[in-house]
Scaffold this motif. Sequence first.
Motif, mmCIF file in Angstrom:
data_model
loop_
_atom_site.group_PDB
_atom_site.id
_atom_site.type_symbol
_atom_site.label_atom_id
_atom_site.label_comp_id
_atom_site.label_asym_id
_atom_site.label_seq_id
_atom_site.Cartn_x
_atom_site.Cartn_y
_atom_site.Cartn_z
ATOM 1 N N VAL A 177 0.847 -1.202 0.000
ATOM 2 C CA VAL A 177 0.000 0.000 0.000
ATOM 3 C C VAL A 177 0.880 1.248 0.000
ATOM 4 O O VAL A 177 0.646 2.195 -0.754
ATOM 5 N N TYR A 181 0.991 4.205 -2.672
ATOM 6 C CA TYR A 181 0.693 5.545 -2.144
ATOM 7 C C TYR A 181 1.814 6.523 -2.506
ATOM 8 O O TYR A 181 1.570 7.630 -2.987
ATOM 9 N N ARG A 182 3.055 6.102 -2.295
ATOM 10 C CA ARG A 182 4.204 6.975 -2.583
ATOM 11 C C ARG A 182 4.199 7.432 -4.038
ATOM 12 O O ARG A 182 4.433 8.599 -4.336
ATOM 13 N N TRP A 184 1.592 7.397 -6.122
ATOM 14 C CA TRP A 184 0.339 8.098 -6.448
ATOM 15 C C TRP A 184 0.370 9.558 -5.982
ATOM 16 O O TRP A 184 -0.089 10.455 -6.699
ATOM 17 N N ILE A 185 0.922 9.828 -4.804
ATOM 18 C CA ILE A 185 0.867 11.208 -4.283
ATOM 19 C C ILE A 185 1.810 12.159 -5.011
ATOM 20 O O ILE A 185 1.737 13.359 -4.788
ATOM 21 N N THR A 194 -3.216 13.941 2.792
ATOM 22 C CA THR A 194 -3.452 12.578 3.282
ATOM 23 C C THR A 194 -2.540 12.289 4.473
ATOM 24 O O THR A 194 -1.446 12.853 4.587
ATOM 25 N N VAL A 196 -1.229 8.750 6.592
ATOM 26 C CA VAL A 196 -1.255 7.285 6.699
ATOM 27 C C VAL A 196 -1.197 6.917 8.181
ATOM 28 O O VAL A 196 -0.358 7.454 8.919
ATOM 29 N N VAL A 219 -5.175 4.959 4.751
ATOM 30 C CA VAL A 219 -4.830 6.277 4.202
ATOM 31 C C VAL A 219 -6.062 7.146 4.394
ATOM 32 O O VAL A 219 -7.140 6.835 3.880
ATOM 33 N N CYS A 221 -7.959 10.684 3.918
ATOM 34 C CA CYS A 221 -7.920 11.783 2.947
ATOM 35 C C CYS A 221 -8.730 12.964 3.447
ATOM 36 O O CYS A 221 -9.696 12.808 4.189
ATOM 37 N N LEU A 237 -6.764 5.559 -5.614
ATOM 38 C CA LEU A 237 -6.443 5.005 -4.301
ATOM 39 C C LEU A 237 -7.544 4.038 -3.862
ATOM 40 O O LEU A 237 -7.282 2.938 -3.364
ATOM 41 N N HIS A 306 1.561 13.761 5.028
ATOM 42 C CA HIS A 306 2.133 14.120 3.719
ATOM 43 C C HIS A 306 2.199 15.646 3.632
ATOM 44 O O HIS A 306 1.170 16.330 3.669
#
Length: 410
Positions: A177, A181-182, A184-185, A194, A196, A219, A221, A237, A306
Motif C-alpha cells: 500500500v 501511495y508513494r 500516487w501522491i 493525506t 497514513v 490512508v 484523505c 487510491l 504528507h
Amino acid sequence: MADVIDALRFARRAGLTVAVRGGGHSFPGLSVCDDGLVIDLSLMKGVRVDLANRTVRAQAGVRLGELDRETQAFGLAVPAGIVTHTGLAGLTLGGGIGWLMRKYGLTIDQLLSVDLISADGELIKASASENSDLFWGLRGAGGNFGVVTEFEFRLNPVGPEVLAGPIIWPMERSAEVLRFYRDWITDVPDELTTIVVHRKAPPLPVLPPELHGRPIVTVICCYAGPVEDGERVVQPLKAFGSPLLDLCTRTPFVQHQAMFDASFPEGWWYYFRSCDVATLTDEVIDITAEHAQRIRSPLTAFPIFHLGGAVGRVGEDETAFHGRTAGHTFNINATTATRDGFEEERDWSRSFWSALQPHHTGVYVNFLMDEGQQRVHDAYGSVKYDRLRALKRKYDPDNVFRLNQNIPPG
Ligand SMILES: Cc1cc2nc3c(=O)[nH]c(=O)nc-3n(C[C@H](O)[C@H](O)[C@H](O)COP(=O)(O)OP(=O)(O)OC[C@H]3O[C@@H](n4cnc5c(N)ncnc54)[C@H](O)[C@@H]3O)c2cc1C
C-alpha cells in the motif's frame, strides 16, 4: 490582557518560574510547573469572524474545534491540526500542520498579527509591518518571546462539506500500500492532504465488528475543494488492492476534524518520537511496515503526514519554522490506557525512530518531547537557531519564558 500583565509582573517580582498554558497539549508537559506560576489562558475563548475582511481574531485559550465551529458557520477555515481539543496557541506558535496544509499552508502561513505581552509586561503587536523581526520568530519558535493573548488569521474557503475519511487495508499489506501511495501522491493536487495511520482497528461503531482489533493500514484523505473533483482524484487510491473498507465520503469538515479526538483522551499514557523524511523510499517503507507489525497496544496509532503543496511554497527563510521541503512527518506515538505495557510500547517507539534515523531530515518542534538542547537546535538548523538566539536576547534576555522548546539567549 490586564491579568496576564499583572501575573507576569508578580511572578518576576517574586522570582517565580513562569509557565504559560494555552490548550495544555504540550507533549513534554511544558505548560505547567511546580513551585512556580502557571499563566493559564484557557478561559480566553473569544473568537470574532470578520466576514468583510475574511479574517478571524482568536484569543489564546481557544481550542481548534472552537475556532472551526465559528469559522465553518461561514464555510471558512484556518488550516490547523487534526485533533479538535488541541490548543490553537501552542500549535500556531510552533507552526501548525493538519488537514488543510497542502492547500493553505501551515497555520502560521495564514497568521496576520499577534498581540503579545513581553517579559516586562508590555503589550507588543507583531505583524509583517510591525515588529517584523519578532513576527518572524513567533512563526515557529513562538513561546520563547512572550505571552500571546490574541491571534489574527486570514480565512479561507473550506467545505463546509468535504470529501474525507479513511480507506483501510490489512496491515500485512502495508509495504505494498505504501509503495502505491508513494507513487500516487507525486502528482495529486494541493487540495488533497493525506495521512497514513497504522494501528489495530478500534472498536468504533463505524467499523464492522470483525475488523475490531485487526491490524490495519489506512490512508485518510481530506480534499479541500469541490467534492466531485475530490472523488475523481481519490479514485485510483480507492481502486487499489481491494480495500477492506472505504469510508472516504462526503463529510462535514468539522466532523472529519474530530475523527481522532477519541484516540487522545486525557489520562492515557502517551510517548511520542518524531522525525521528518524526504520521501518514502523503499527502505523507509520496509522499516515502517516491519515496525507497524510490532505494535502491541490496541491504542497505539502512528500518523505519517504528507507535506508539500502550499507548505513548501513559502520560502524556508520567511518564518522560523524549519523543514518546509520535508516530504513526510512521522509521529511515532505509543499509547496505553495505564502504566501496564507502557514501557514496552515506549521502547517500540524509540526503536522505530532509531531505525529511521539514517533517513531523518529534521523534526517538527511541536512534536518534540523533552529531548535536550541539540534536538531543539535540530528543529531549527544552525542558521535559524542563531538568529532566534539574537531575537531572544532582544525580547527576553533573562529567559523568563524558558518552559518551552527553549532558545537560550546567551
Ligand atoms: C493529541 C495531540 C494532537 C496533536 N495534533 C497536532 C496536529 O495535528 N498538528 C500540529 O501541528 N500539532 C499537533 N499537536 C502538537 C501541538 O501542536 C503541540 O503540542 C502544541 O504545543 C499544543 O498547543 P497547546 O496550546 O495545546 O499546548 P500548551 O501545553 O498549552 O502549550 C505548549 C507550549 O506552547 C506555549 N504556549 C502556549 N500558549 C502560549 C501563548 N499563548 N503564548 C506563548 N506561549 C504559549 C507553552 O508555554 C508551551 O511551551 C498535537 C498534540 C497532541 C497532544
